[in-house]
Design a protein around this motif. Structure first.
Motif, PDB file in Angstrom:
ATOM      1  N   TYR A   1      -4.462 -57.005  14.882  1.00  0.00           N
ATOM      2  CA  TYR A   1      -3.462 -56.075  15.411  1.00  0.00           C
ATOM      3  C   TYR A   1      -3.703 -54.615  15.019  1.00  0.00           C
ATOM      4  O   TYR A   1      -3.014 -53.740  15.511  1.00  0.00           O
ATOM      5  CB  TYR A   1      -2.060 -56.474  14.930  1.00  0.00           C
ATOM      6  CG  TYR A   1      -1.598 -57.791  15.489  1.00  0.00           C
ATOM      7  CD1 TYR A   1      -1.097 -57.885  16.772  1.00  0.00           C
ATOM      8  CD2 TYR A   1      -1.656 -58.950  14.712  1.00  0.00           C
ATOM      9  CE1 TYR A   1      -0.665 -59.094  17.289  1.00  0.00           C
ATOM     10  CE2 TYR A   1      -1.220 -60.164  15.214  1.00  0.00           C
ATOM     11  CZ  TYR A   1      -0.726 -60.220  16.496  1.00  0.00           C
ATOM     12  OH  TYR A   1      -0.303 -61.418  16.994  1.00  0.00           O
ATOM     13  N   HIS A   2      -4.594 -54.355  14.097  1.00  0.00           N
ATOM     14  CA  HIS A   2      -4.914 -53.014  13.602  1.00  0.00           C
ATOM     15  C   HIS A   2      -3.727 -52.334  12.924  1.00  0.00           C
ATOM     16  O   HIS A   2      -3.637 -51.110  12.892  1.00  0.00           O
ATOM     17  CB  HIS A   2      -5.483 -52.124  14.713  1.00  0.00           C
ATOM     18  CG  HIS A   2      -6.716 -52.699  15.328  1.00  0.00           C
ATOM     19  ND1 HIS A   2      -7.902 -52.813  14.632  1.00  0.00           N
ATOM     20  CD2 HIS A   2      -6.943 -53.227  16.556  1.00  0.00           C
ATOM     21  CE1 HIS A   2      -8.811 -53.373  15.408  1.00  0.00           C
ATOM     22  NE2 HIS A   2      -8.253 -53.639  16.583  1.00  0.00           N
ATOM     23  N   HIS A   3      -2.795 -53.094  12.420  1.00  0.00           N
ATOM     24  CA  HIS A   3      -1.703 -52.621  11.576  1.00  0.00           C
ATOM     25  C   HIS A   3      -1.163 -53.825  10.809  1.00  0.00           C
ATOM     26  O   HIS A   3      -1.508 -54.971  11.116  1.00  0.00           O
ATOM     27  CB  HIS A   3      -0.585 -51.951  12.390  1.00  0.00           C
ATOM     28  CG  HIS A   3       0.085 -52.864  13.366  1.00  0.00           C
ATOM     29  ND1 HIS A   3       1.024 -53.780  12.996  1.00  0.00           N
ATOM     30  CD2 HIS A   3      -0.064 -53.005  14.709  1.00  0.00           C
ATOM     31  CE1 HIS A   3       1.440 -54.437  14.057  1.00  0.00           C
ATOM     32  NE2 HIS A   3       0.773 -53.988  15.116  1.00  0.00           N
ATOM     33  N   VAL A   4      -0.328 -53.574   9.823  1.00  0.00           N
ATOM     34  CA  VAL A   4       0.234 -54.671   9.035  1.00  0.00           C
ATOM     35  C   VAL A   4       1.757 -54.605   8.999  1.00  0.00           C
ATOM     36  O   VAL A   4       2.380 -55.020   8.032  1.00  0.00           O
ATOM     37  CB  VAL A   4      -0.348 -54.703   7.602  1.00  0.00           C
ATOM     38  CG1 VAL A   4      -1.774 -55.160   7.610  1.00  0.00           C
ATOM     39  CG2 VAL A   4      -0.188 -53.378   6.916  1.00  0.00           C
TER      40      VAL A   4
ATOM     41  N   VAL B   1      -3.052 -61.089   5.434  1.00  0.00           N
ATOM     42  CA  VAL B   1      -2.874 -59.680   5.782  1.00  0.00           C
ATOM     43  C   VAL B   1      -4.152 -59.118   6.398  1.00  0.00           C
ATOM     44  O   VAL B   1      -4.106 -58.367   7.385  1.00  0.00           O
ATOM     45  CB  VAL B   1      -2.422 -58.865   4.558  1.00  0.00           C
ATOM     46  CG1 VAL B   1      -2.523 -57.372   4.809  1.00  0.00           C
ATOM     47  CG2 VAL B   1      -1.002 -59.229   4.183  1.00  0.00           C
TER      48      VAL B   1
ATOM     49  N   ASN C   1       5.890 -52.881   6.001  1.00  0.00           N
ATOM     50  CA  ASN C   1       4.488 -53.070   5.669  1.00  0.00           C
ATOM     51  C   ASN C   1       4.332 -54.363   4.867  1.00  0.00           C
ATOM     52  O   ASN C   1       5.036 -54.587   3.885  1.00  0.00           O
ATOM     53  CB  ASN C   1       4.004 -51.868   4.848  1.00  0.00           C
ATOM     54  CG  ASN C   1       2.515 -51.845   4.697  1.00  0.00           C
ATOM     55  OD1 ASN C   1       1.865 -52.876   4.744  1.00  0.00           O
ATOM     56  ND2 ASN C   1       1.980 -50.659   4.509  1.00  0.00           N
TER      57      ASN C   1
ATOM     58  N   TYR D   1      -4.469 -57.571  10.116  1.00  0.00           N
ATOM     59  CA  TYR D   1      -5.013 -56.239  10.377  1.00  0.00           C
ATOM     60  C   TYR D   1      -6.193 -56.302  11.340  1.00  0.00           C
ATOM     61  O   TYR D   1      -6.356 -55.433  12.190  1.00  0.00           O
ATOM     62  CB  TYR D   1      -5.437 -55.568   9.073  1.00  0.00           C
ATOM     63  CG  TYR D   1      -5.941 -54.162   9.297  1.00  0.00           C
ATOM     64  CD1 TYR D   1      -5.056 -53.125   9.539  1.00  0.00           C
ATOM     65  CD2 TYR D   1      -7.298 -53.890   9.297  1.00  0.00           C
ATOM     66  CE1 TYR D   1      -5.507 -51.843   9.765  1.00  0.00           C
ATOM     67  CE2 TYR D   1      -7.769 -52.610   9.530  1.00  0.00           C
ATOM     68  CZ  TYR D   1      -6.867 -51.590   9.755  1.00  0.00           C
ATOM     69  OH  TYR D   1      -7.321 -50.330   9.995  1.00  0.00           O
ATOM     70  N   GLN D   2      -7.011 -57.336  11.204  1.00  0.00           N
ATOM     71  CA  GLN D   2      -8.168 -57.480  12.082  1.00  0.00           C
ATOM     72  C   GLN D   2      -7.749 -57.711  13.535  1.00  0.00           C
ATOM     73  O   GLN D   2      -8.375 -57.199  14.459  1.00  0.00           O
ATOM     74  CB  GLN D   2      -9.010 -58.657  11.594  1.00  0.00           C
ATOM     75  CG  GLN D   2     -10.424 -58.664  12.070  1.00  0.00           C
ATOM     76  CD  GLN D   2     -11.206 -59.763  11.370  1.00  0.00           C
ATOM     77  OE1 GLN D   2     -10.672 -60.814  11.047  1.00  0.00           O
ATOM     78  NE2 GLN D   2     -12.479 -59.519  11.153  1.00  0.00           N
TER      79      GLN D   2
END
Length: 102
Positions: free
Chosen positions: A89-92, A82, A28, A86-87
């Motif tokens: 790939y919808h994950h970090v 970050v 993460n 997230y915007q």
């Protein structure tokens, strides 16, 4: 017997080791940034401890202040990156990101 330079160096070494461990094992991005902050804080402890026990000069405290300012700027830039990750790939998770979309 009071708290001496050795105690501060041991604490700093523990924080540095935890930071390196966190960077090496976490996926993460937020946790990686928190581990980086641990490393910067261990450097601050070293600066202030050597300034305190090395003499009456204040250069170590000034260097620690610059590291704190650098850490604040690093957090601002890293948080923007970050949020962009997230915007897109919808994950970090840093392992699953190989390029940023343009």
């Amino acid at each position: 017997m009071g708290i001496g330079l050795t105690h501060f160096l041991i604490l700093s070494g523990i924080l540095f080791s935890l930071g390196i461990f966190g960077i090496a094992t976490r996926k993460n991005a937020i946790l990686v940034l928190m581990s980086l902050e641990l490393i910067l804080n261990s450097a601050n402890i070293n600066f202030v401890a050597f300034s305190r026990f090395g003499g009456v000069n204040i250069e170590g405290q000034i260097a620690a202040l610059f590291v704190i300012v650098l850490a604040a700027a690093e957090v601002a830039v890293a948080l923007a990156i970050v949020l962009n990750i997230y915007q897109n790939y919808h994950h970090v998770n840093v392992d699953e990101i190989n390029q940023m979309k343009g």
